[in-house]
Scaffold this active site. Structure first.
Site, PDB file in Angstrom:
ATOM      1  N   ASP A 134       0.786  -1.234   0.000  1.00 27.89           N
ATOM      2  CA  ASP A 134       0.000   0.000   0.000  1.00 27.89           C
ATOM      3  C   ASP A 134       0.823   1.292   0.000  1.00 27.89           C
ATOM      4  O   ASP A 134       0.691   2.115  -0.894  1.00 27.89           O
ATOM      5  CB  ASP A 134      -0.990  -0.030   1.192  1.00 27.89           C
ATOM      6  N   CYS A 191     -21.947  -3.915 -17.035  1.00 23.78           N
ATOM      7  CA  CYS A 191     -22.371  -3.474 -15.695  1.00 23.78           C
ATOM      8  C   CYS A 191     -21.775  -2.100 -15.390  1.00 23.78           C
ATOM      9  O   CYS A 191     -20.651  -1.801 -15.771  1.00 23.78           O
ATOM     10  CB  CYS A 191     -21.907  -4.496 -14.665  1.00 23.78           C
ATOM     11  N   CYS A 198     -22.273   5.334  -6.610  1.00 23.95           N
ATOM     12  CA  CYS A 198     -21.294   6.093  -5.805  1.00 23.95           C
ATOM     13  C   CYS A 198     -21.953   7.400  -5.332  1.00 23.95           C
ATOM     14  O   CYS A 198     -22.397   8.203  -6.146  1.00 23.95           O
ATOM     15  CB  CYS A 198     -20.046   6.375  -6.629  1.00 23.95           C
ATOM     16  N   CYS A 214     -13.925  11.111  -3.293  1.00 25.86           N
ATOM     17  CA  CYS A 214     -14.242   9.782  -2.755  1.00 25.86           C
ATOM     18  C   CYS A 214     -14.373   9.840  -1.230  1.00 25.86           C
ATOM     19  O   CYS A 214     -13.489  10.363  -0.537  1.00 25.86           O
ATOM     20  CB  CYS A 214     -13.137   8.806  -3.162  1.00 25.86           C
ATOM     21  N   CYS A 240     -15.163   3.806   2.886  1.00 23.99           N
ATOM     22  CA  CYS A 240     -16.484   3.634   2.266  1.00 23.99           C
ATOM     23  C   CYS A 240     -16.453   2.337   1.466  1.00 23.99           C
ATOM     24  O   CYS A 240     -15.489   2.082   0.749  1.00 23.99           O
ATOM     25  CB  CYS A 240     -16.756   4.830   1.349  1.00 23.99           C
TER      26      CYS A 240
HETATM   27 FE1  SF4 Z   1     -17.618  -4.020 -12.383  1.00 22.51          FE
HETATM   28 FE2  SF4 Z   1     -18.681  -2.099 -10.889  1.00 22.51          FE
HETATM   29 FE3  SF4 Z   1     -20.277  -3.904 -11.982  1.00 22.51          FE
HETATM   30 FE4  SF4 Z   1     -18.654  -4.605 -10.009  1.00 22.51          FE
HETATM   31  S1  SF4 Z   1     -20.375  -3.151  -9.889  1.00 22.51           S
HETATM   32  S2  SF4 Z   1     -18.979  -5.722 -11.918  1.00 22.51           S
HETATM   33  S3  SF4 Z   1     -16.890  -3.308 -10.405  1.00 22.51           S
HETATM   34  S4  SF4 Z   1     -19.001  -2.394 -13.068  1.00 22.51           S
HETATM   35 FE1  SF4 Z   2     -17.696   6.205  -4.306  1.00 20.95          FE
HETATM   36 FE2  SF4 Z   2     -15.349   6.196  -3.083  1.00 20.95          FE
HETATM   37 FE3  SF4 Z   2     -17.491   5.211  -1.838  1.00 20.95          FE
HETATM   38 FE4  SF4 Z   2     -16.487   3.899  -3.895  1.00 20.95          FE
HETATM   39  S1  SF4 Z   2     -15.454   4.266  -1.957  1.00 20.95           S
HETATM   40  S2  SF4 Z   2     -18.670   4.351  -3.537  1.00 20.95           S
HETATM   41  S3  SF4 Z   2     -15.741   5.574  -5.181  1.00 20.95           S
HETATM   42  S4  SF4 Z   2     -17.205   7.333  -2.478  1.00 20.95           S
END
Ligand code: SF4
Ligand code: SF4
Length: 379
Positions: A134, A191, A198, A214, A240
């Site tokens: 990371d 998808c 989000c 985010c 999140c």
């Molecule tokens: Fe891909 Fe997002 Fe659908 Fe998961 S939810 S399969 S990451 S497009």
């Molecule tokens: Fe959106 Fe970030 Fe939460 Fe994913 S982790 S749903 S990108 S706000």
């Protein structure tokens, strides 16, 4: 040395080394990634937590001399908590994201990488390594993608067929020439669920993340949370999971393969009110082993105020007003003012007016004004 035989031996021993999946890739330049990172910098999509030197992030030879391969490892973590306490009126709770449940994954993955180094070194004494998790220079996801651990999905996670996206990733660069694995085909298809749900529109089409939007990033900042995100963070204290929990590829996946990652329900979903006044010492003692504590207690406490406001938890008002009056940190006093306004009532109004008369900090005064406006708007 027969490196294909060694590779097979490593794969055969993965489980006993406490590693759930291992992939191999070359130590070549990550040229596509470099373009993507430069583009992200130009668009100001980066969080600021990442290694700023794009060359180091994309050129393994800057990190280990004469590198020949990179070994990518993945460890699965649970998606469900047994005996999760319920958040109810009078006893509101916040939530740490799954990637922060149990012991800090950096520690656990470092341990596994060390075990793997040891395993290889016993067989090849001249082996050299540079391992990271990371916070290292390399981009874990880019390495994992190229090493065939999973595909790089639209939610910006690596999705593995076996464990979904609930995996921690780490890697080691080595001077040993292993045969690379093939990257996996993208299986997101048509998808678009994660992008659609989000809460802040942080997922930009094409699998890009605008980190500054985010919630996972926003929960880790230490200043005032911008107004437009306060309603969106809900009761999240750290991180999140929304774009992972909605993903159909994660459906039904809940793996409890490592004792270290088992969540402690009272810590993963803690009561909010006690967090407001927790001492540094208690915070460190209770939460210090979780990855979600890496920024200290302040962001968590600020988020706890926002979460109590989100619940409009009247019983927490006295504690919030104590923060407004007594906390030495302007971010805490200001966020408490905003939260008091959101919860509302005569007591909140009186306290806000009283604090307005004595408060010196301009940012806090601004939040007190916001709180007073919210009182009229929300009542
Ligand atoms: Fe891909 Fe997002 Fe659908 Fe998961 S939810 S399969 S990451 S497009
Ligand atoms: Fe959106 Fe970030 Fe939460 Fe994913 S982790 S749903 S990108 S706000």
């Amino acid at each position: 040395m027969n490196y294909d035989a060694l590779k097979q031996e490593i794969l055969d021993h993965a489980e006993s080394l406490g590693i759930d999946k291992i992939g191999f890739t070359s130590a070549g330049y990550f040229s596509e990634l470099k373009n993507r990172l430069i583009r992200q910098q130009e668009l100001e999509y980066q969080s600021g937590f990442e290694e700023p030197d794009v060359e180091k992030r994309t050129d393994p030879s800057l990190l280990l001399s004469e590198p020949r391969s990179i070994i990518s490892i993945a460890l699965a973590y649970p998606s469900k908590m047994k005996d999760a306490p319920r958040s109810k009126a009078g006893e509101r709770r916040g939530i740490f994201a799954r990637a922060s449940w149990g012991e800090d994954y950096h520690t656990v993955l470092r341990d596994r990488l060390e075990r793997l180094e040891h395993f290889i070194k016993e067989r090849v004494p001249h082996a050299r390594f540079k391992s990271m998790v990371d916070t290292g220079e390399l981009v874990d996801r880019a390495v994992a993608e190229r090493a065939g651990i999973g595909w790089s999905a639209k939610n910006c996670s690596i999705i593995t067929p076996e464990f979904g996206s609930y995996v921690y990733l780490g890697e080691m660069i080595t001077n040993l020439p292993f045969t690379p694995d093939q990257p996996m085909e993208d299986q997101c298809g048509s998808c678009n669920l994660c992008v659609d749900v989000c809460p802040t529109g942080a997922l930009v089409q094409g699998g890009q993340l605008d980190s500054k939007k985010c919630i996972a990033f926003l929960t880790q900042t230490k200043g005032f949370l911008p107004d437009e995100y306060r309603a969106k963070i809900g009761n999240r204290l750290y991180g999140c999971d929304t774009c992972q929990t909605v993903c159909p590829k994660n459906k039904g996946i809940d793996l409890h393969l490592h004792e270290e990652f088992e969540p402690e329900p009272e810590l993963a979903k803690p009561l909010l009110e006690p967090l407001l006044t927790i001492s540094n010492r208690d915070f460190k003692e209770k939460y210090g082993h979780m990855s979600g504590s890496w920024r200290g207690k302040k962001p968590i406490q600020r988020n706890a105020l926002i979460a109590l406001a989100h619940f409009k938890e009247k019983s927490a008002l006295p504690a919030i007003l104590t923060v407004l009056k007594e906390d030495v940190r302007p971010v805490m006093r200001g966020t408490a003012a905003w939260a008091a306004g959101k919860i509302g009532g005569v007591e909140a109004e009186e306290a806000l007016l009283k604090q307005k008369a004595v408060e010196k900090d301009l940012d806090v005064l601004n939040e007190i004004e916001k709180g007073l406006q919210l009182l009229t708007k929300e009542s």
